[in-house]
Scaffold this motif. Structure first.
Motif, PDB file in Angstrom:
ATOM      1  N   CYS A   1       0.814  -1.224   0.000  1.00 16.40           N
ATOM      2  CA  CYS A   1       0.000   0.000   0.000  1.00 16.40           C
ATOM      3  C   CYS A   1       0.843   1.268   0.000  1.00 16.40           C
ATOM      4  CB  CYS A   1      -0.929   0.023   1.213  1.00 16.40           C
ATOM      5  SG  CYS A   1      -2.090  -1.350   1.265  1.00 16.40           S
ATOM      6  N   GLY A   2       2.147   1.130   0.174  1.00 11.26           N
ATOM      7  CA  GLY A   2       3.006   2.310   0.193  1.00 11.26           C
ATOM      8  C   GLY A   2       2.830   3.166   1.435  1.00 11.26           C
ATOM      9  N   LEU A   3       2.359   2.569   2.541  1.00 10.24           N
ATOM     10  CA  LEU A   3       2.154   3.353   3.760  1.00 10.24           C
ATOM     11  C   LEU A   3       3.480   3.706   4.414  1.00 10.24           C
ATOM     12  CD1 LEU A   3      -0.882   1.675   5.590  1.00 10.24           C
ATOM     13  CD2 LEU A   3      -0.868   3.474   3.859  1.00 10.24           C
ATOM     14  N   ARG A   4       3.508   4.858   5.064  1.00  8.78           N
ATOM     15  CA  ARG A   4       4.636   5.205   5.918  1.00  8.78           C
ATOM     16  C   ARG A   4       4.575   4.325   7.167  1.00  8.78           C
ATOM     17  NH1 ARG A   4       2.456  10.118   4.070  1.00  8.78           N
ATOM     18  NH2 ARG A   4       3.914  11.371   2.806  1.00  8.78           N
ATOM     19  N   PRO A   5       5.712   4.083   7.833  1.00  4.45           N
ATOM     20  CA  PRO A   5       5.695   3.241   9.039  1.00  4.45           C
ATOM     21  C   PRO A   5       4.688   3.721  10.084  1.00  4.45           C
ATOM     22  CG  PRO A   5       7.945   3.556   8.317  1.00  4.45           C
ATOM     23  CD  PRO A   5       7.096   4.435   7.442  1.00  4.45           C
ATOM     24  N   GLY A   6       4.604   5.041  10.293  1.00  2.00           N
ATOM     25  CA  GLY A   6       3.666   5.566  11.281  1.00  2.00           C
ATOM     26  C   GLY A   6       2.219   5.326  10.903  1.00  2.00           C
ATOM     27  N   GLU A   7       1.926   5.330   9.592  1.00  2.00           N
ATOM     28  CA  GLU A   7       0.561   5.080   9.122  1.00  2.00           C
ATOM     29  C   GLU A   7       0.196   3.609   9.295  1.00  2.00           C
ATOM     30  OE1 GLU A   7       0.827   8.606   5.715  1.00  2.00           O
ATOM     31  OE2 GLU A   7       1.060   6.494   5.165  1.00  2.00           O
TER      32      GLU A   7
END
Length: 402
Positions: A235-241
């Motif tokens: 999904c290409g999420l940032r680690p925090g997301e």
């Protein structure tokens, strides 16, 4: 022969032709261009070029400027540095960007640098003369620098941004002749100068995220860790997301989620997206069949719907903890990560998605307003493959020409 001036001249080639450079006795290592073209009748008099009184006058004027401003303080010079209405550097950069057709600074660029100036640079360096600032002094200050908000050591990325702001100020001071060299430019960046977040190859991705769930769990040590990193890759999420994800975010009928939250790494508080200030408060992401099957297995384990799905010791996952786990898991799978971290999964998603999807759709899923070149690691062959549908048009053009 007695020296008539505290400097001498030297001829150097430029795009316009040979020009005079002045070399001061006190600073022989840094010749300065006068911008004056060499007189063809000059008899190589290095003390005073024949017929060029204006060159000598320029050298004295420049020397006077150096002497007058040699003790100007950092605070006097930098006070309004990132204010486009008051700072010549900022105005000059904006003009350069406009004339080159490039986009101007982002909305946050100047305010962010101005905040670093006010909060960190001025409190330490305000009264220090520019010519007294040294590489050693800057470096020793940075390694001990704490966050003014939290009172704990700043992250390497934050230290780098402060150093970059100082480099720009000192670079302009050197440009204007206030100092002989930019000491800040010689201080090494903490995060590694010029390091790019390189993507993983698809072969590496297939090894890290195998179809066999049992094999994946052996790599990642748990189904939760597997899902956490799978969210970042697919999904290409940032680690925090990814860390703020809850099962209640999963919109099953649409096979995806609308991401609205992230974990602030320093405080571990739940907040909005990193891009909230830029007007991007939500990002839609589509789930793969593989991710949905893993989330279904986690549901069977009776994870709470409205609580964080991924935790360590009952609390949110810290990026540093996740990175250590990521590298150890990759090593178990036989993948050498080198300097690559979990964030490189996001770069991998971005690069591979751009090979298959319209740029605008990738921008939305990545949470960007525009295509970010540093995320795009496509190669020439990728663009050539994407251009194959144009072959028919090229053939038609050739037919029309004939």
């Amino acid at each position: 022969m007695k020296r008539p001036h505290p400097f001498r001249f030297e001829k150097r080639q430029s795009k316009r032709g040979p020009v005079y450079y002045v070399i001061y006795d006190f600073d022989p290592a840094h010749p300065k261009s006068t911008g004056v073209l060499v007189n063809v009748n000059d008899k190589n008099d290095k003390w005073a070029p024949a017929g060029y009184d204006d060159v000598v006058a320029w050298a004295y004027a420049s020397l006077e400027k150096i002497q007058i401003h040699s003790d100007i303080s950092f605070g006097e010079f930098a006070r309004d540095f990132f204010d486009p209405e008051k700072c010549t550097w900022t105005r000059r950069q904006l003009i350069r960007l406009r004339r080159s057709g490039r986009k101007p600074f982002g909305a946050d660029y100047l305010p962010a640098h101005n905040a670093r100036l006010k909060n960190y640079l001025l409190p330490r360096w305000r009264a220090v003369p520019l010519n007294m600032i040294t590489v050693k002094g800057i470096d020793e200050w940075l390694v001990e620098l704490d966050s003014i908000k939290y009172g704990i050591p700043l992250a390497p990325a934050s230290l780098d941004k402060i150093l970059v702001a100082m480099r720009k100020i000192m670079e302009e001071a050197e440009y204007q002749g206030y100092i002989k060299e930019n000491a800040a430019a010689k201080v090494k960046l903490f995060g590694g100068e010029g390091k790019s977040r390189l993507p993983f190859t698809m072969q590496e991705i297939r090894i890290l995220f195998p179809e066999d769930v049992d094999k994946a769990v052996r790599h990642w040590q748990s189904l939760s860790w597997y899902a956490y990193f799978l969210l970042q890759w697919t999904c290409g999420l940032r680690p925090g997301e990814a860390g703020a994800f809850m099962l209640s975010d999963w919109i099953k009928e649409h096979h995806g989620a609308v991401i609205r939250r992230s974990i602030e790494n320093r405080t571990l508080n739940i907040k909005g997206l990193k891009t909230d200030k830029k007007g991007i408060t939500v990002k839609p992401v589509v789930f793969s069949d593989k991710l949905e099957s893993v989330l279904t297995l986690l549901e069977y384990q009776e994870h709470a719907q409205n609580q964080l799905l991924f935790t360590v010791n009952g609390g949110p996952i810290k990026a540093e903890t996740a990175n250590k786990h990521f590298k150890a898991s990759a090593k178990r799978a036989g993948i050498e990560t080198g300097e690559r971290t979990q964030y490189c999964l996001r770069h991998t998603f971005y690069t591979e998605a751009l090979k298959r999807m319209p740029e605008k759709e990738v921008e939305k899923m990545a949470g960007h307003k525009a295509l970010r070149k540093e995320y795009d690691h496509r190669k020439g062959i990728d663009f050539l493959k994407a251009a194959q549908p144009l072959r028919g048009i090229i053939n038609d053009l050739n037919k029309e020409e004939s």
